[in-house]
Motif scaffolding. Sequence first.
Motif, short mmCIF file in Angstrom:
data_model
loop_
_atom_site.label_atom_id
_atom_site.label_comp_id
_atom_site.label_asym_id
_atom_site.label_seq_id
_atom_site.Cartn_x
_atom_site.Cartn_y
_atom_site.Cartn_z
N GLN A 420 0.67 -1.21 -0.38
CA GLN A 420 0.12 -0.48 -0.45
C GLN A 420 0.94 0.96 -0.24
N PHE A 421 0.01 2.53 -0.71
CA PHE A 421 0.86 3.83 -0.84
C PHE A 421 0.45 4.80 0.07
N ALA A 422 0.56 5.30 0.88
CA ALA A 422 0.15 6.47 0.70
C ALA A 422 0.91 7.81 1.58
N PRO A 423 1.33 9.23 0.44
CA PRO A 423 -0.11 9.82 0.33
C PRO A 423 0.05 9.64 -1.61
N ILE A 424 -1.24 9.58 -2.00
CA ILE A 424 -1.09 9.46 -3.13
C ILE A 424 -0.71 10.30 -4.58
N THR A 425 0.21 10.09 -4.80
CA THR A 425 1.18 11.26 -5.13
C THR A 425 2.34 9.95 -6.23
N ALA A 426 2.96 10.64 -6.63
CA ALA A 426 3.78 9.58 -8.04
C ALA A 426 5.09 9.53 -7.70
N PRO A 427 5.53 9.86 -6.44
CA PRO A 427 6.90 10.06 -5.78
C PRO A 427 6.11 8.83 -4.32
N ALA A 428 5.18 8.53 -4.21
CA ALA A 428 5.03 7.49 -2.89
C ALA A 428 4.65 5.93 -3.49
N LEU A 429 4.02 6.32 -4.90
CA LEU A 429 3.92 5.21 -6.07
C LEU A 429 5.06 4.38 -6.50
N GLU A 430 6.00 5.79 -6.65
CA GLU A 430 7.19 5.33 -7.33
C GLU A 430 8.18 4.58 -5.93
N GLN A 431 8.11 4.65 -4.85
CA GLN A 431 8.44 4.27 -3.49
C GLN A 431 8.04 2.57 -3.80
N ALA A 432 6.39 2.32 -3.69
CA ALA A 432 6.28 1.67 -3.51
C ALA A 432 5.78 0.72 -4.52
N ILE A 433 6.55 1.01 -6.25
CA ILE A 433 6.44 -0.05 -6.90
C ILE A 433 8.50 -0.66 -6.75
N SER A 434 8.66 0.48 -6.22
CA SER A 434 10.69 0.14 -5.60
C SER A 434 10.36 -1.09 -4.56
N ARG A 435 9.64 -0.49 -3.62
CA ARG A 435 9.70 -1.81 -2.55
C ARG A 435 8.81 -3.21 -3.49
N THR A 436 8.09 -3.07 -4.26
CA THR A 436 7.15 -4.18 -4.24
C THR A 436 8.38 -4.84 -5.69
N ILE A 437 9.64 -4.16 -6.06
CA ILE A 437 10.31 -4.81 -6.47
C ILE A 437 11.52 -5.21 -5.98
N SER A 438 11.83 -5.04 -4.87
CA SER A 438 12.54 -5.87 -4.00
C SER A 438 11.88 -6.46 -3.17
N LEU A 439 10.83 -7.11 -3.03
CA LEU A 439 10.27 -8.12 -2.24
C LEU A 439 9.98 -9.60 -3.46
N TYR A 440 10.19 -8.79 -4.69
CA TYR A 440 10.30 -9.80 -5.84
C TYR A 440 11.46 -10.40 -6.03
N ALA A 441 12.60 -9.67 -5.32
CA ALA A 441 14.08 -10.10 -5.58
C ALA A 441 14.35 -11.31 -4.49
N VAL A 445 9.85 -14.39 -0.08
CA VAL A 445 9.25 -14.29 0.68
C VAL A 445 7.82 -13.67 -0.20
N TRP A 446 8.45 -14.03 -1.54
CA TRP A 446 7.43 -13.35 -2.22
C TRP A 446 6.35 -14.53 -2.90
N ALA A 447 6.51 -15.76 -2.74
CA ALA A 447 5.95 -16.85 -3.46
C ALA A 447 4.94 -16.74 -1.90
N GLY A 448 5.76 -16.74 -0.41
CA GLY A 448 4.97 -16.88 0.83
C GLY A 448 3.52 -15.83 0.16
N MET A 449 3.87 -14.02 0.26
CA MET A 449 2.43 -13.62 -0.38
C MET A 449 1.72 -13.86 -1.43
N GLN A 450 2.30 -14.26 -1.88
CA GLN A 450 1.40 -15.05 -3.31
C GLN A 450 0.35 -15.57 -2.68
#
Length: 477
Positions: A420-441, A445-450
């Motif tokens: 999840q991310f907040a506030p609803i801004t491009a930088p916060a989204l960018e950070q959330a995507i970056s966090r997702t990419i780290s989790l995917y790596a 952890v990723w398969a557990g979430m899935q």
Amino acid sequence: MNLLFVASECAPFIKTGGLADVIGAVPKSLPPLGARVRVLLPAYPALSGEVAQGTEVLSLPDLHGGPARVLAVTARGIDLLLLDAPHLFDRPGNIYLDGNGQDWHDNALRFGALSRVGAMIARGDLGDWTPDLVNAHDWQAALVPAYLTDWQVDVPTVMTIHNIAFQGVYAPEVMGPLGLSHSMFDVDRGEYYGGFSFLKTGLMLADRITTVSPTYARELMEPGFGMGLDGVMRARRSDLSGIVNGIDLDVWNPDDDPSIDTPYSARTLKRKAANKSVLEARFGLAPGDGPLFCVISRLTEQKGLDLLLEALPAMLAEGGRLALLGSGDKGLERGFAEAASRYPGQVGTIIGYDEPLSHLMQAGSDAILIPSRFEPCGLTQLYGLRYGTIPVVARTGGLADTVIDANPAALDMGVATGVQFAPITAPALEQAISRTISLYAQPKVWAGMQRRAMRQPVGWDASAQAYHALFTDLIEG
Ligand code: ADP
């Protein structure tokens, strides 16, 4: 318990958004609890097959300028009552908009007719079947309580808000042709800054109000979200509740989905990868080590996809790729088409509406992006959970209620299902995507979430019980 749902969309017959999915699913989830639901729906051209098989149960020589009738037919497990009024509903194209993308000039009369006939059925005009309660959905059905009030018919009503952005506000002159009494043009009823608001009327007069998630119910009382009706929502706070939408687990089942390449489940998660290859080929994407994100959405201001365009370069630089399916705002369509040509192999864009492809995307993607500025409930994150496609969502409305953020505490406790991310801004989204990419790596952890996401209960069971309890409470008073 006999219930009448009145709505302008119902999947799989006619759909422009999540409203249709809900109207297509709730009526099927209530009979096991002892309720019969009939759905009153306009007979658009898409329903001509059902009309041909229907039995006439009501004839109306003049409904807002032409003859009309109501036909009963059971189709795809749903008891439909079709309002066949060719002068109002037999038109090509979009059900709300004309060829120029403008609201049909007579939408007030069209959906006023839907509401009016809903109220007639509640009054007992069918003769052999009368509902114990009417559930009116969105502004198109919101005048049901107005007609019932005018006619002094005492049938309980529930008004459900699927999206308060659409309110149906018209010049007060429409009230004459609609056959409503002048008393409806009152600040405590439908009067709205000099106009006549369908939705406000329903919200003021219905016995109860529901919306499609607890967070959205709270947000509706805030000026930023209530879209001019936050005061009404605050005034009716004690009659307002939020019941989160479910999804149809038969239609959205990764282990049995005719629209995907290879079926899979939480136990056979590895098979999901085959769908990814097919999806990459379909969108012209090159395989990569980073996650494949998808978007399946109407392209509108609400959905916050302009923020994604801003965040896109950073996402691609970190190894993410994007497959987007959507249509709507021309500027956004152009923006994503341009991104696809600027970043070949990394971004794939398909402009359009394609139900089977949306299933393949849920099956083949690693994550689904939903940066909505507001989201009453949202369905695509629920499909994502069911398909082990991690939702990356703005913290608002139903998105906040259905996705558990992968913060360190949630990861430790083994409860995270998304980002999840907040506030609803491009930088916060960018950070959330970056966090997702780290989790995917981190494959474990990723398969557990899935797996956790896939096991989350996203069907209708709990919500059907909540609706049933509310209806019972009202009927038994
Ligand atoms: P909304 O009702 O605001 O559009 P929801 O998330 O509640 O948003 O519901 C959207 C529904 O429409 C989902 O079932 C989603 O899969 C579907 N959908 C949206 N855009 C497309 C598209 N371009 N092609 C296929 N399905 C789409």
